[in-house]
Design a protein around this motif. Structure first.
Motif, PDB file in Angstrom:
ATOM      1  N   ALA A  27       6.767  -7.403  21.645  1.00  0.00           N
ATOM      2  CA  ALA A  27       6.678  -6.179  22.433  1.00  0.00           C
ATOM      3  C   ALA A  27       6.960  -6.466  23.907  1.00  0.00           C
ATOM      4  CB  ALA A  27       5.300  -5.543  22.269  1.00  0.00           C
ATOM      5  N   ILE A  61       9.811  -4.796  26.293  1.00  0.00           N
ATOM      6  CA  ILE A  61       9.533  -4.174  27.590  1.00  0.00           C
ATOM      7  C   ILE A  61      10.412  -4.774  28.682  1.00  0.00           C
ATOM      8  CG2 ILE A  61       7.775  -3.963  29.387  1.00  0.00           C
ATOM      9  CD1 ILE A  61       5.697  -3.705  27.126  1.00  0.00           C
ATOM     10  N   LEU A  91       4.637  -0.106  18.398  1.00  0.00           N
ATOM     11  CA  LEU A  91       4.591  -0.698  19.734  1.00  0.00           C
ATOM     12  C   LEU A  91       5.970  -1.195  20.153  1.00  0.00           C
ATOM     13  CD1 LEU A  91       2.891  -1.570  22.151  1.00  0.00           C
ATOM     14  CD2 LEU A  91       2.391  -3.704  20.945  1.00  0.00           C
ATOM     15  N   SER A 144       8.282   1.740  20.923  1.00  0.00           N
ATOM     16  CA  SER A 144       7.910   2.416  22.168  1.00  0.00           C
ATOM     17  C   SER A 144       8.196   1.575  23.398  1.00  0.00           C
ATOM     18  CB  SER A 144       6.425   2.774  22.140  1.00  0.00           C
ATOM     19  OG  SER A 144       6.137   3.666  21.090  1.00  0.00           O
ATOM     20  N   SER A 145       8.456   0.286  23.203  1.00  0.00           N
ATOM     21  CA  SER A 145       8.678  -0.585  24.362  1.00  0.00           C
ATOM     22  C   SER A 145       9.869  -0.122  25.196  1.00  0.00           C
ATOM     23  CB  SER A 145       8.895  -2.036  23.908  1.00  0.00           C
ATOM     24  OG  SER A 145      10.091  -2.180  23.162  1.00  0.00           O
ATOM     25  N   VAL A 177       8.158   2.311  27.401  1.00  0.00           N
ATOM     26  CA  VAL A 177       7.120   1.639  28.185  1.00  0.00           C
ATOM     27  C   VAL A 177       7.756   0.848  29.323  1.00  0.00           C
ATOM     28  CG1 VAL A 177       5.312  -0.114  28.132  1.00  0.00           C
ATOM     29  CG2 VAL A 177       5.511   1.521  26.246  1.00  0.00           C
ATOM     30  N   LEU A 236       2.760   4.202  30.048  1.00  0.00           N
ATOM     31  CA  LEU A 236       1.447   3.735  29.610  1.00  0.00           C
ATOM     32  C   LEU A 236       0.958   4.508  28.392  1.00  0.00           C
ATOM     33  CD1 LEU A 236      -0.282   3.311  33.098  1.00  0.00           C
ATOM     34  CD2 LEU A 236       0.392   1.482  31.511  1.00  0.00           C
ATOM     35  N   MET A 272       2.585   3.355  25.248  1.00  0.00           N
ATOM     36  CA  MET A 272       2.031   2.104  24.760  1.00  0.00           C
ATOM     37  C   MET A 272       0.743   2.330  23.968  1.00  0.00           C
ATOM     38  SD  MET A 272       0.703  -1.224  26.922  1.00  0.00           S
ATOM     39  CE  MET A 272       2.000  -0.985  28.128  1.00  0.00           C
ATOM     40  N   GLY A 310       5.940   8.756  22.502  1.00  0.00           N
ATOM     41  CA  GLY A 310       5.412   7.561  21.852  1.00  0.00           C
ATOM     42  C   GLY A 310       5.280   7.742  20.352  1.00  0.00           C
ATOM     43  N   SER A 338       7.787   5.895  17.663  1.00  0.00           N
ATOM     44  CA  SER A 338       7.121   5.015  16.705  1.00  0.00           C
ATOM     45  C   SER A 338       7.478   5.370  15.271  1.00  0.00           C
ATOM     46  CB  SER A 338       5.603   5.107  16.891  1.00  0.00           C
ATOM     47  OG  SER A 338       5.214   4.695  18.184  1.00  0.00           O
TER      48      SER A 338
END
Length: 588
Positions: free
Chosen positions: A22, A26, A143, A146-147, A150, A320, A323, A378, A382
């Motif tokens: 992850a 990011i 996760l 979604s990076s 994020v 945020l 995440m 998010g 996901s």
């Protein structure tokens, strides 16, 4: 075609594997928004025109779009971890090239290399699919998926802080440092996947797709400068259509294509990819509108007069929240499935943009809008890899998720072009400076809402039934997953040719009597459950395998003792293996 190679020993994933992957995602996503705080200053910093300066951003977008499906396929063929490290290494090299120059051309080269790393996202998702227990897979993929958002969200305030207080080249030094750290952690923590796809790399397919994508995305990103009805823009669009059509015809004739278009045309995959474009459109609108609204002087009557850093902090909750929705997604998906979770996410995005139309009068209101839209995006992001993985073979997850990530990039590209055009056409000319208007901001939010509505319509047409791998993602335990999968198999929800690359046969007593509803579990050489089914009324069973190699078939039925058979699957033909209860271990 080369055989699948799964014989090398594989290290088991540790608790740090998911956070490291992850983090790599990011870091890669940071490259997309790294220069947003200094966009308006790029012509002065690079001593060039505004039109030429936009290539610094366009080059990253184009290279990322081209690299994403290609790196996914290379990962399927030669190792996802290996290609992940290569992607990060190219990104570090590009960051250093940009860090040492003030000239336009070297800066474009460096930014092109940075965009190449976008392939790390689908590679990370593929690694998780290959290594993690199924009860951990849902939240981990959420996760990783979604990076993208994020990294983009967190980069805005960090980059603004750096750009405001230090030399702007420090942005690239920081990016290179993050890349080196991601490479080191990947080497230390992340094991290589033993799964390999069959075949060789489709170089003509890669060149054709690259040319088609560049010809398609280039006029989208530069149409506002060139004119949407100019011969250059229309000519590039026409050339893109021709090349992509020819590329598609060629891919259908290739034994091992870069993109399996037949798989891509499946209802689940096609609708998920189209919905991904809409989610990409909605994600980028807020990233374009809120920072401008926050930084406009209050003297305009609607601007909020905030500094670059404060504007970045107000938008940071977008990333945020994305995440923190990963564990929420895992619970929702386990209960309702990724299709329903996608619909919920899109509804939350719609509420965020609808409410955002009236929440533009104070900085705290933009924070509320960012939180709402971040939560929805998010959940939506996901859900996408779970829907894709549930519809494609395990050996194609890298390429399939690469294509899905590309669809999101196309969505953001379209969003950037359309919203840029809307804001430009609705701007007021004040002393030769185009100042965006509140009308333009609200029209942009309405466009995002319309994109979400289209995404919702597409999501509702996704099939309710879930393939085996998706069922396993939804289950609270592997045992629940296997039982659910077996019940679906008996209900006839899986294609009759599912065993063409696996095992088939009958479960019998020692006297040759068929055993109905016997549970047959497929276990791979790492001790993980790779599939399960129940025997039919005539004792017949069929189990597909994710890859060639040794397996154990464990059979169990009421009134009979359990039995385990070891068997090896090679080639494309099914292995016929009857399972007598009780019986002795055999090798197929």
């Amino acid at each position: 075609m080369s055989p699948t190679t799964t014989d090398e020993p594989a290290r088991r994933a540790t608790g740090a594997t998911v956070p490291v992957l992850a983090f790599a995602g990011i870091v890669v996503a940071v490259m997309q928004t790294l220069l947003v705080p200094v966009i308006k200053d790029l012509p002065r910093l690079l001593d060039t025109s505004s039109s030429n300066a936009t290539w610094v951003l366009t080059s990253t977008l184009l290279s990322g779009a081209v690299a994403t499906p290609i790196m996914g396929r290379l990962g399927d063929l030669f190792g996802k971890r290996r290609m992940l490290i290569l992607s990060l290494s190219v990104m570090v090299a590009g960051a250093l090239v940009s860090a040492f120059t003030d000239a336009l051309l070297p800066m474009i080269v460096g930014r092109t290399l940075q965009g190449f790393a976008m392939g790390a996202i689908p590679l990370g998702i593929g690694l998780m699919r290959d290594m993690l227990p199924r009860e951990r897979l849902g939240s981990a993929m959420a996760l990783m998926s979604s990076s993208i958002g994020v990294g983009g969200g967190l980069a805005l305030p960090a980059a603004a802080l750096v750009a405001q207080h230090t030399d702007w080249h420090a942005l690239f030094y920081g990016a290179a440092g993050l890349g080196v750290l991601a490479i080191a952690l990947t080497l230390l923590v992340v094991p290589e996947s033993p799964l390999r796809a069959k075949g060789s790399f489709d170089l003509p397919g890669a060149l054709g797709l690259s040319a088609g994508l560049v010809l398609f995305l280039l006029p989208i990103t530069k149409g506002s400068d060139w004119g949407w009805s100019s011969p250059t823009t229309l000519g590039l669009f026409a050339a893109a259509v021709v090349i992509l059509l020819l590329w598609g015809l060629m891919e259908l004739r290739v034994a091992a294509p870069l993109v399996d278009l037949r798989t891509t045309a499946r209802r689940e995959v096609l609708l998920t990819n189209l919905a991904s474009i809409m989610v990409g459109v909605s994600f980028y609108v807020i990233s374009l509108v809120l920072p401008q609204l926050l930084q406009l002087p209050s003297e305009t009557g609607y601007g909020l007069g905030q500094s670059m850093v404060v504007a970045g902090l107000c938008v940071a909750p977008l990333g945020l929240t994305m995440m923190f929705t990963a564990p929420v997604y895992a619970r929702l998906s386990a209960r309702y499935g990724p299709r329903t979770t996608l619909i919920i996410g899109l509804l939350i995005i719609a509420v965020g943009y609808g409410g955002g139309l009236g929440l533009m009068n104070a900085a705290w209101q933009t924070v509320v809008t960012s939180v709402l839209i971040g939560a929805g995006i998010g959940l939506a992001y996901s859900s996408l890899p779970a829907l894709i993985i549930g519809a494609v073979p395990a050996s194609e997850t890298g390429a399939a998720n690469g294509l899905n990530t590309l669809m999101r990039s196309i969505g953001t590209s379209v969003s950037s072009a359309v919203i840029g055009m809307v804001l430009a056409n609705t701007a007021n000319d004040v002393g030769g400076v185009a100042v965006p208007t509140m009308h333009g901001f609200r029209v942009s939010f309405l466009i995002a809402t319309a994109a979400v509505a289209v995404g919702l319509a597409l999501a509702f047409f996704l099939p309710r039934r879930r393939p085996a791998s998706t069922t396993q993602l939804r289950a609270s335990s592997e045992e629940d997953a296997n039982l659910a999968r077996a019940e679906q198999a008996l209900a006839g929800e899986f294609p009759s040719d599912a065993a063409l690359s696996g095992f088939r046969g009958r479960v019998l007593t020692t006297d040759g009597v068929p055993v109905a509803r016997a549970k047959v579990t497929l276990i791979d050489r790492h001790g993980r459950q790779a599939g399960a089914t129940l025997s039919a009324g005539d004792g017949s069973y069929a189990l597909a395998v994710p890859a060639e190699g040794p397996y154990v078939l464990a059979a169990r039925a009421a009134g009979h003792g359990p039995l385990a058979h070891s068997a090896t699957h090679t080639g494309h033909r099914p292995v016929d293996l009857d399972l007598p209860l009780p019986g002795e271990t055999v090798t197929a």
